[in-house]
Design a protein around this motif. Structure first.
Motif, mmCIF file in Angstrom:
data_model
loop_
_atom_site.group_PDB
_atom_site.id
_atom_site.type_symbol
_atom_site.label_atom_id
_atom_site.label_comp_id
_atom_site.label_asym_id
_atom_site.label_seq_id
_atom_site.Cartn_x
_atom_site.Cartn_y
_atom_site.Cartn_z
ATOM 1 N N GLU A 1 0.776 -1.220 -0.045
ATOM 2 C CA GLU A 1 0.018 0.001 0.003
ATOM 3 C C GLU A 1 0.829 1.158 -0.170
ATOM 4 N N ALA A 2 2.043 1.016 -0.060
ATOM 5 C CA ALA A 2 3.120 2.183 0.170
ATOM 6 C C ALA A 2 2.943 3.135 -1.060
ATOM 7 N N ALA A 3 3.071 4.729 -0.733
ATOM 8 C CA ALA A 3 3.026 5.521 -1.819
ATOM 9 C C ALA A 3 4.466 5.597 -2.370
ATOM 10 N N PHE A 4 4.635 6.147 -3.602
ATOM 11 C CA PHE A 4 5.850 6.110 -4.191
ATOM 12 C C PHE A 4 6.772 6.866 -3.273
ATOM 13 N N SER A 5 6.565 7.902 -2.752
ATOM 14 C CA SER A 5 7.688 8.856 -1.887
ATOM 15 C C SER A 5 8.001 8.064 -0.761
ATOM 16 N N GLU A 6 7.222 7.028 -0.115
ATOM 17 C CA GLU A 6 7.490 6.145 0.766
ATOM 18 C C GLU A 6 8.721 5.237 0.139
ATOM 19 N N ILE A 7 8.454 4.703 -0.792
ATOM 20 C CA ILE A 7 9.314 3.606 -1.472
ATOM 21 C C ILE A 7 10.606 4.290 -1.805
ATOM 22 N N GLU A 8 10.669 5.610 -2.188
ATOM 23 C CA GLU A 8 11.694 6.080 -2.414
ATOM 24 C C GLU A 8 12.635 6.616 -1.323
ATOM 25 N N ALA A 9 11.918 7.114 -0.140
ATOM 26 C CA ALA A 9 12.575 7.109 1.120
ATOM 27 C C ALA A 9 13.213 5.905 1.669
ATOM 28 N N ALA A 10 12.639 4.789 1.300
ATOM 29 C CA ALA A 10 12.894 3.492 1.853
ATOM 30 C C ALA A 10 14.366 3.036 1.072
ATOM 31 N N ALA A 11 14.341 3.369 -0.285
ATOM 32 C CA ALA A 11 15.607 3.077 -1.039
ATOM 33 C C ALA A 11 16.759 3.996 -0.601
ATOM 34 N N GLU A 12 16.317 5.485 -0.264
ATOM 35 C CA GLU A 12 17.592 6.168 0.346
ATOM 36 C C GLU A 12 17.918 5.861 1.487
ATOM 37 N N LYS A 13 17.267 5.345 2.481
ATOM 38 C CA LYS A 13 17.835 4.773 3.733
ATOM 39 C C LYS A 13 18.606 3.541 3.415
ATOM 40 N N ALA A 14 18.177 2.815 2.283
ATOM 41 C CA ALA A 14 18.845 1.524 2.174
ATOM 42 C C ALA A 14 20.147 1.752 1.406
ATOM 43 N N ASN A 15 20.569 3.187 1.160
ATOM 44 C CA ASN A 15 21.661 3.388 0.241
ATOM 45 C C ASN A 15 21.548 2.654 -1.157
ATOM 46 N N ALA A 16 20.372 2.830 -1.620
ATOM 47 C CA ALA A 16 20.049 2.155 -3.155
ATOM 48 C C ALA A 16 19.655 3.389 -3.880
ATOM 49 N N LEU A 17 19.289 4.471 -3.397
ATOM 50 C CA LEU A 17 18.691 5.504 -4.553
ATOM 51 C C LEU A 17 19.581 5.957 -5.494
ATOM 52 N N GLU A 18 21.049 5.900 -5.235
ATOM 53 C CA GLU A 18 21.903 6.426 -6.292
ATOM 54 C C GLU A 18 21.984 5.379 -7.266
ATOM 55 N N PHE A 19 22.112 4.227 -7.063
ATOM 56 C CA PHE A 19 22.491 3.153 -8.090
ATOM 57 C C PHE A 19 21.115 3.037 -8.894
ATOM 58 N N ILE A 20 19.855 3.188 -8.207
ATOM 59 C CA ILE A 20 18.751 2.999 -8.856
ATOM 60 C C ILE A 20 18.355 4.130 -9.893
ATOM 61 N N ARG A 21 18.676 5.242 -9.487
ATOM 62 C CA ARG A 21 18.557 6.636 -10.429
ATOM 63 C C ARG A 21 19.628 6.567 -11.555
ATOM 64 N N GLY A 22 20.673 5.752 -11.361
ATOM 65 C CA GLY A 22 21.747 5.648 -12.488
ATOM 66 C C GLY A 22 21.093 4.639 -13.502
ATOM 67 N N PHE A 23 19.889 3.853 -13.459
ATOM 68 C CA PHE A 23 19.500 3.048 -14.499
ATOM 69 C C PHE A 23 18.771 4.230 -15.145
ATOM 70 N N GLU A 24 18.420 3.861 -16.578
ATOM 71 C CA GLU A 24 17.923 4.886 -17.439
ATOM 72 C C GLU A 24 16.426 4.804 -16.973
ATOM 73 N N GLN A 25 15.780 3.647 -16.534
ATOM 74 C CA GLN A 25 14.402 3.535 -16.388
ATOM 75 C C GLN A 25 14.144 3.835 -14.887
ATOM 76 N N GLY A 26 15.349 4.072 -13.897
ATOM 77 C CA GLY A 26 15.343 4.388 -12.601
ATOM 78 C C GLY A 26 14.389 3.199 -11.978
ATOM 79 N N PHE A 27 13.345 3.736 -10.965
ATOM 80 C CA PHE A 27 12.442 2.671 -10.468
ATOM 81 C C PHE A 27 11.674 1.879 -11.206
ATOM 82 N N ASP A 28 11.584 2.288 -12.434
ATOM 83 C CA ASP A 28 10.914 1.288 -13.519
ATOM 84 C C ASP A 28 11.609 0.136 -14.148
#
Length: 269
Positions: A127-154
């Motif tokens: 049920e989480a909103a995308f903003s929560e998913i993004e915040a969880a990825a940031e806390k998990a040190n995952a945001l940077e590599f995810i954003r490095g992909f062309e499609q990001g979270f998709d």
């Protein structure tokens, strides 16, 4: 990931976990035998407690019973004797889906599903909103590599998509657990050959995940057991030593000291 809590409905006659649990976990005289190996007691009279917010490391050689202990806490099996309590209630009294929502399990071998990175993280809380998913990825040190992909979270992961490295998979699993926001964290520490930088990222992410919640860690790294509030040493299904790192190292020459000397705190049973 066993912890989706996706089981529909409630079990007959079982109650949901109350909204406010402190997260204290106690094993009381727990013994267990697998159906297929009736002559072998895998766990023998196990008793220990993880107080709310406390970090307990479980160590021991391969075959000591560490993974069985984790399986019982996840309710994949029930103890043959004794009981496991969450706060003061037997965990088997609770509806399974409701109980599993209280626990996040980060296994050693991370399973990601086909689908996007976003879906893989959202599995922790659909049920989480995308903003929560993004915040969880940031806390998990995952945001940077995810954003490095062309499609990001998709970005599609798995066989038909991007193959994530071991360290990246670990961080997606930690993001999933952070999003779940459980009372109790069960972690089987990866010994996979992560490079030093990935390991640092994963360790920092796991540290954030453990903050202020009860954590039971099947520990393989010396740094983890040194930081634990208490250590439970298993051998052949029994607790042979318990204490803090300082106490166990200062004590007589036991299994823990030998494991520390070898720097090998137990490969997964």
């Amino acid at each position: 990931d066993l912890m989706a809590g996706e089981i529909e409905g409630t079990e007959t006659g079982k109650k949901p976990v109350p909204d406010k649990v402190s997260g204290r976990v106690s094993f009381q005289n727990v013994s267990f035998v697998y159906e297929s190996r009736k002559n072998t007691e895998v766990l023998k009279d196990i008793s220990f407690e993880a107080a709310a917010g406390q970090r307990v490391a479980v160590v021991g050689p391969s075959g000591a019973g560490k993974s069985t202990l984790a399986s019982l806490l996840l309710r994949l099996y029930e103890p043959n004797q004794g009981k496991i309590l969450l706060d003061d209630e037997n965990i088997n009294a609770y509806d399974l889906a409701s109980y599993r929502k209280q626990i996040a399990f980060v296994p050693q071998e991370i399973i990601l599903f086909g689908g996007t990175i976003r879906e893989n993280i959202a599995y922790g809380n659909p049920e989480a909103a995308f903003s929560e998913i993004e915040a969880a990825a940031e806390k998990a040190n995952a945001l940077e590599f995810i954003r490095g992909f062309e499609q990001g979270f998709d970005t599609i992961v798995g066989e038909r998509g991007i193959q994530l490295s071991g360290g990246q998979r670990q961080r997606v699993a930690v993001a999933r657990a952070i999003l779940r926001d459980p009372e109790v964290l069960l972690l089987d520490e990866a010994t996979s050959s992560l490079d030093a930088e990935s390991e640092r990222y994963v360790q920092a992410a796991v540290g954030r995940l453990m903050k202020d919640r009860t954590s039971i860690v099947i520990a393989h790294r010396l740094s983890t057991v040194q930081a634990a509030d208490r250590i439970v040493v298993l051998e052949a299904g029994s607790i042979v030593e318990r204490g803090t790192h300082a106490e166990l190292v200062a004590g007589s020459d036991g299994l823990y000291k030998r494991l520390v000397r070898m720097q090998n705190l137990g490969d997964l049973a």
